[in-house]
Design an enzyme around this catalytic site. Structure first.
Site, PDB file in Angstrom:
ATOM      1  N   LYS A  21       6.714   4.554  17.665  1.00 26.67           N
ATOM      2  CA  LYS A  21       6.416   5.640  16.736  1.00 26.67           C
ATOM      3  C   LYS A  21       5.071   5.381  16.073  1.00 26.67           C
ATOM      4  O   LYS A  21       4.934   4.530  15.205  1.00 26.67           O
ATOM      5  CB  LYS A  21       7.491   5.786  15.651  1.00 26.67           C
ATOM      6  CG  LYS A  21       7.394   7.165  15.017  1.00 26.67           C
ATOM      7  CD  LYS A  21       7.846   7.230  13.583  1.00 26.67           C
ATOM      8  CE  LYS A  21       6.860   6.721  12.581  1.00 26.67           C
ATOM      9  NZ  LYS A  21       5.596   7.476  12.471  1.00 26.67           N
ATOM     10  N   GLY A  65       2.933  -2.174   8.778  1.00 25.73           N
ATOM     11  CA  GLY A  65       2.619  -1.171   7.765  1.00 25.73           C
ATOM     12  C   GLY A  65       2.682  -1.790   6.378  1.00 25.73           C
ATOM     13  O   GLY A  65       2.498  -3.003   6.207  1.00 25.73           O
ATOM     14  N   GLU A 124       5.836  -2.016   1.006  1.00 29.16           N
ATOM     15  CA  GLU A 124       6.881  -1.171   0.404  1.00 29.16           C
ATOM     16  C   GLU A 124       7.808  -0.628   1.492  1.00 29.16           C
ATOM     17  O   GLU A 124       9.031  -0.705   1.381  1.00 29.16           O
ATOM     18  CB  GLU A 124       6.240  -0.015  -0.388  1.00 29.16           C
ATOM     19  CG  GLU A 124       5.645  -0.446  -1.719  1.00 29.16           C
ATOM     20  CD  GLU A 124       4.522  -1.492  -1.572  1.00 29.16           C
ATOM     21  OE1 GLU A 124       3.702  -1.369  -0.625  1.00 29.16           O
ATOM     22  OE2 GLU A 124       4.496  -2.442  -2.370  1.00 29.16           O
ATOM     23  N   GLY A 153       8.127  -1.816   4.487  1.00 31.08           N
ATOM     24  CA  GLY A 153       8.783  -2.979   5.107  1.00 31.08           C
ATOM     25  C   GLY A 153      10.063  -3.354   4.376  1.00 31.08           C
ATOM     26  O   GLY A 153      11.096  -3.637   4.996  1.00 31.08           O
ATOM     27  N   GLU A 175       5.047  -6.883   9.897  1.00 28.95           N
ATOM     28  CA  GLU A 175       3.634  -7.234   9.671  1.00 28.95           C
ATOM     29  C   GLU A 175       3.144  -6.342   8.540  1.00 28.95           C
ATOM     30  O   GLU A 175       2.937  -5.146   8.734  1.00 28.95           O
ATOM     31  CB  GLU A 175       2.815  -6.972  10.944  1.00 28.95           C
ATOM     32  CG  GLU A 175       3.210  -7.806  12.136  1.00 28.95           C
ATOM     33  CD  GLU A 175       2.727  -9.229  12.010  1.00 28.95           C
ATOM     34  OE1 GLU A 175       1.666  -9.466  11.401  1.00 28.95           O
ATOM     35  OE2 GLU A 175       3.429 -10.118  12.514  1.00 28.95           O
ATOM     36  N   GLU A 201      -3.260  -4.395  -2.991  1.00 31.27           N
ATOM     37  CA  GLU A 201      -4.017  -4.122  -1.771  1.00 31.27           C
ATOM     38  C   GLU A 201      -4.689  -2.759  -1.908  1.00 31.27           C
ATOM     39  O   GLU A 201      -4.035  -1.761  -2.183  1.00 31.27           O
ATOM     40  CB  GLU A 201      -3.070  -4.099  -0.567  1.00 31.27           C
ATOM     41  CG  GLU A 201      -3.783  -3.864   0.739  1.00 31.27           C
ATOM     42  CD  GLU A 201      -2.829  -3.789   1.931  1.00 31.27           C
ATOM     43  OE1 GLU A 201      -1.779  -3.141   1.818  1.00 31.27           O
ATOM     44  OE2 GLU A 201      -3.141  -4.393   2.971  1.00 31.27           O
TER      45      GLU A 201
HETATM   46  P1  NAD Z   1       2.951   2.792   5.995  1.00 29.13           P
HETATM   47  O1  NAD Z   1       3.891   1.699   5.685  1.00 29.13           O
HETATM   48  O2  NAD Z   1       2.911   3.965   5.109  1.00 29.13           O
HETATM   49  O3  NAD Z   1       3.254   3.386   7.453  1.00 29.13           O
HETATM   50  C1  NAD Z   1       3.288   2.570   8.601  1.00 29.13           C
HETATM   51  C2  NAD Z   1       4.147   3.237   9.652  1.00 29.13           C
HETATM   52  O4  NAD Z   1       5.484   3.331   9.137  1.00 29.13           O
HETATM   53  C3  NAD Z   1       3.757   4.665  10.010  1.00 29.13           C
HETATM   54  O5  NAD Z   1       4.037   4.902  11.381  1.00 29.13           O
HETATM   55  C4  NAD Z   1       4.679   5.499   9.152  1.00 29.13           C
HETATM   56  O6  NAD Z   1       4.910   6.784   9.690  1.00 29.13           O
HETATM   57  C5  NAD Z   1       5.934   4.667   9.189  1.00 29.13           C
HETATM   58  N1  NAD Z   1       6.837   4.853   8.048  1.00 29.13           N
HETATM   59  C6  NAD Z   1       6.537   5.272   6.794  1.00 29.13           C
HETATM   60  N2  NAD Z   1       7.647   5.312   6.036  1.00 29.13           N
HETATM   61  C7  NAD Z   1       8.674   4.906   6.817  1.00 29.13           C
HETATM   62  C8  NAD Z   1      10.064   4.724   6.601  1.00 29.13           C
HETATM   63  N3  NAD Z   1      10.630   4.967   5.427  1.00 29.13           N
HETATM   64  N4  NAD Z   1      10.813   4.270   7.636  1.00 29.13           N
HETATM   65  C9  NAD Z   1      10.262   3.993   8.822  1.00 29.13           C
HETATM   66  N5  NAD Z   1       8.941   4.148   9.095  1.00 29.13           N
HETATM   67  C10 NAD Z   1       8.157   4.602   8.094  1.00 29.13           C
HETATM   68  O7  NAD Z   1       1.540   2.090   6.130  1.00 29.13           O
HETATM   69  P2  NAD Z   1       0.136   2.771   6.449  1.00 29.13           P
HETATM   70  O8  NAD Z   1      -0.380   3.363   5.202  1.00 29.13           O
HETATM   71  O9  NAD Z   1       0.244   3.629   7.663  1.00 29.13           O
HETATM   72  O10 NAD Z   1      -0.729   1.490   6.858  1.00 29.13           O
HETATM   73  C11 NAD Z   1      -1.370   0.690   5.929  1.00 29.13           C
HETATM   74  C12 NAD Z   1      -0.563  -0.551   5.630  1.00 29.13           C
HETATM   75  O11 NAD Z   1      -0.293  -1.252   6.838  1.00 29.13           O
HETATM   76  C13 NAD Z   1      -1.309  -1.520   4.754  1.00 29.13           C
HETATM   77  O12 NAD Z   1      -0.440  -2.041   3.785  1.00 29.13           O
HETATM   78  C14 NAD Z   1      -1.728  -2.625   5.719  1.00 29.13           C
HETATM   79  O13 NAD Z   1      -1.949  -3.865   5.129  1.00 29.13           O
HETATM   80  C15 NAD Z   1      -0.590  -2.632   6.671  1.00 29.13           C
HETATM   81  N6  NAD Z   1      -0.986  -3.264   7.943  1.00 29.13           N
HETATM   82  C16 NAD Z   1      -0.513  -4.529   8.220  1.00 29.13           C
HETATM   83  C17 NAD Z   1      -0.913  -5.171   9.391  1.00 29.13           C
HETATM   84  C18 NAD Z   1      -0.440  -6.557   9.733  1.00 29.13           C
HETATM   85  O14 NAD Z   1      -0.567  -6.970  10.885  1.00 29.13           O
HETATM   86  N7  NAD Z   1       0.118  -7.314   8.798  1.00 29.13           N
HETATM   87  C19 NAD Z   1      -1.765  -4.515  10.271  1.00 29.13           C
HETATM   88  C20 NAD Z   1      -2.220  -3.245   9.939  1.00 29.13           C
HETATM   89  C21 NAD Z   1      -1.820  -2.611   8.769  1.00 29.13           C
END
Ligand code: NAD
Length: 524
Positions: free
Chosen positions: A221, A274, A277, A279, A296, A427
């Site tokens: 996804k 992602g 929060e 996570g 991650e 962040e």
């Molecule tokens: P996000 O957590 O909002 O979304 C990430 C993914 O999760 C998206 O596909 C989103 O549609 C999905 N998602 C959102 N809410 C969900 C839920 N309740 N249940 C299941 N899936 C859900 O993050 P973002 O804003 O897209 O990305 C930025 C974040 O990602 C930053 O915090 C960044 O540090 C982190 N990130 C971490 C790594 C790593 O390897 N540690 C790499 C890249 C980005």
């Protein structure tokens, strides 16, 4: 969409040159990259979801306009998959796993298929890089030579593991009986893989390549706002010979679709990249059937610059650590700590670099930094910057969104940001860095480790022994010495503390898609 390309799906005037951050009137030298007809055709076409064996129109509601963040114009329209389609994808993945159409292939066959995926990514690298640039706001050269190339290498790296997966044998110590003990690693089953928007293709590759090497069936996804290259990758996987039904790609919103998948009782594993929060929310969602979960998550990575460092290199490295991809990088070096003797030079050097960077669309070769991903993300970056100002930190460069089209935000440097300020703790996920001095190595370590995150760090020093010693004391999943942010597939990456669970890359990155099985065979 672009300066050069004209497409019916991308109306509206374009900014004609990159925006400069200083008064030096450097002329734009190069003509913008012209988007290929292949990419334009793809954007103008229909964008279907890959649900099991079928490409189907997403039935989950109104199509989502996909935006070019460099000018805010729509470039495509992608309907989200419905929850019923998600169920169909899970059923197809489960059926494929049970009939072993992929997991039952020989390791050599799996290896050949994954190597072929890498070749196909390279064949279509230009189109993929154009899509990453148009949808993700990336610099075209960085997308082509960095992320797309690395996605191909990821499939090549994990192809290699297919034929080298280790097991073990033991002679068990059962009194009076002879046993042959065997430890096997087996695929975990159906894996749901959820990725963010900041590296749509490369993150998809980091998820799919190890899972397929392990023999899993996968449901990917992508982020709702950047689904294009993930869907494209789905086509390449099928073309390379991954059997139909083994991989689904479902565009759609996280809160509804992602959560539904994470809660699904027929899913064995969720691999998530992602925010911290979301996570944490997934812990609850995965609980029902005790899914395996790897996370991650976010970061607030420190950059420690000691007085004996090669300063020009350290300053350039620290700038790159926070301004690359406009700071939208999980391992971005967002907190710089410089030894008192070089603090002034580091602060001035970073501010000067920030003011000199050219902002502009990623297709313009003169651009040095692209836009943020969306208007709402730019607002959240600016909100944090304003909190820094109102809490008393000193803005040394940047700090105001750029006027005009696109979601550009200038490289921003803060001094005098206190340890308790939001700008130091939270962040930002944008091109915003705080710079602070330290007097002793102990103080540097205390400041660096004072974070709920623990994803990455870098140390800049002329004394390698000091570098190693400091690295051992950092609460961080990866530490670079005299560099920052270099991805390497053989080196596991992941978070200490609230930056995550588990590791990607290397054999560890494969093991998160495996179960361990012990077999004891009585021999007498
Ligand atoms: P996000 O957590 O909002 O979304 C990430 C993914 O999760 C998206 O596909 C989103 O549609 C999905 N998602 C959102 N809410 C969900 C839920 N309740 N249940 C299941 N899936 C859900 O993050 P973002 O804003 O897209 O990305 C930025 C974040 O990602 C930053 O915090 C960044 O540090 C982190 N990130 C971490 C790594 C790593 O390897 N540690 C790499 C890249 C980005």
């Amino acid at each position: 969409m672009t300066l050069a390309a004209s497409s019916p799906s991308t109306p509206g005037a374009r900014a004609s040159r990159p925006r400069k951050q200083d008064d030096s009137d450097r002329p734009a030298m190069n003509t913008p990259h012209k988007v290929s007809q292949a990419a334009l055709d793809l954007l103008a076409g229909e964008h279907r979801a890959l649900v099991g064996e079928d490409w189907v129109a997403g039935a989950g509601g109104e199509a989502k306009p996909i935006i070019d963040p460099a000018d805010g114009n729509p470039i495509a329209s992608v309907p989200p998959a419905s929850l019923e389609q998600a169920d169909d994808a899970v059923a197809a993945a489960r059926a494929a796993f049970l009939d072993r159409r992929w997991s039952g292939q020989t390791p050599a066959h799996k290896q050949r298929v994954l190597l072929h995926v890498a070749e196909l990514i390279e064949r279509d690298a230009q189109t993929l890089a154009e899509l990453e640039t148009l949808n993700g706001g990336k610099l075209y050269a960085a997308a082509l030579h960095g992320e797309v190339a690395h996605a191909a290498e990821t499939f090549r790296y994990y192809a290699g593991w297919c034929t080298k997966l280790p097991g073990a044998t033991f002679d068990p110590s059962v009194p009076g009986q002879r046993f042959h003990g065997l430890i096997r690693n087996e695929p975990v089953g159906v894996a749901v893989q959820i990725v963010p928007w900041n590296g749509p293709l490369v993150m998809a590759a980091w998820k799919l390549a190890p899972a397929l090497a392990a023999g899993c069936s996968c449901i990917l996804k992508p982020a709702e706002i950047t689904p294009l290259t993930a869907l494209y990758l789905g086509r390449l996987l099928l073309e390379a010979g991954v059997p139909e039904g083994v991989v689904s790609v479902l565009p759609g919103p996280g809160g509804r679709l992602g959560q539904h998948l994470a809660r699904h009782p027929e899913v064995n594993k969720v691999a998530f990249t992602g925010s911290t929060e979301v996570g944490k929310q997934l812990l609850a969602d995965a609980r029902g059937n005790l899914k395996r979960l790897s996370l991650e998550l976010g970061g607030k990575s420190p950059v420690l610059i000691f007085g004996d460092a090669d300063l020009p290199r350290a300053i350039a490295g620290a700038a790159d650590a926070i301004f690359a991809n406009a700071g939208q990088v999980c391992v971005a070096g967002s907190r710089v700590y410089a030894e008192q003797s070089v603090y002034r030079e580091v602060l001035d050097g970073l501010a000067e670099t920030a003011r000199g960077l050219r902002l502009g669309p990623g297709l313009d070769p003169d651009s040095e930094m692209g836009p943020l991903i969306s208007a709402s993300h730019r607002d959240s970056v600016h909100d944090l910057v304003q909190s820094g100002v109102s809490e008393g930190a000193r803005l040394v460069a940047g700090g105001e969104p750029l006027a005009g089209q696109g979601y550009f935000y200038p490289p921003t440097v803060f001094a005098d940001a206190g340890e308790e300020m939001r700008i130091t703790r939270e962040e930002v996920f944008g091109p915003v860095v705080t710079v602070a001095p330290f007097d002793t190595a102990e103080e540097a370590l205390r400041l660096a480790n004072q974070s709920r995150y623990g994803l990455a760090a870098s140390i800049w020093t002329g004394d390698l022994a000091r570098g190693h010693e400091t690295a051992e004391s950092l609460e961080s999943g990866i530490v670079w010495i005299n560099s920052h942010g270099i991805p390497e597939l053989s080196m596991p990456i992941g978070g200490y503390k609230q930056s995550g669970w588990g590791r990607e890359h290397g054999l560890e990155g494969l093991n998160i898609y495996m179960e361990t099985k012990s077999i004891m065979a009585r021999m007498d």
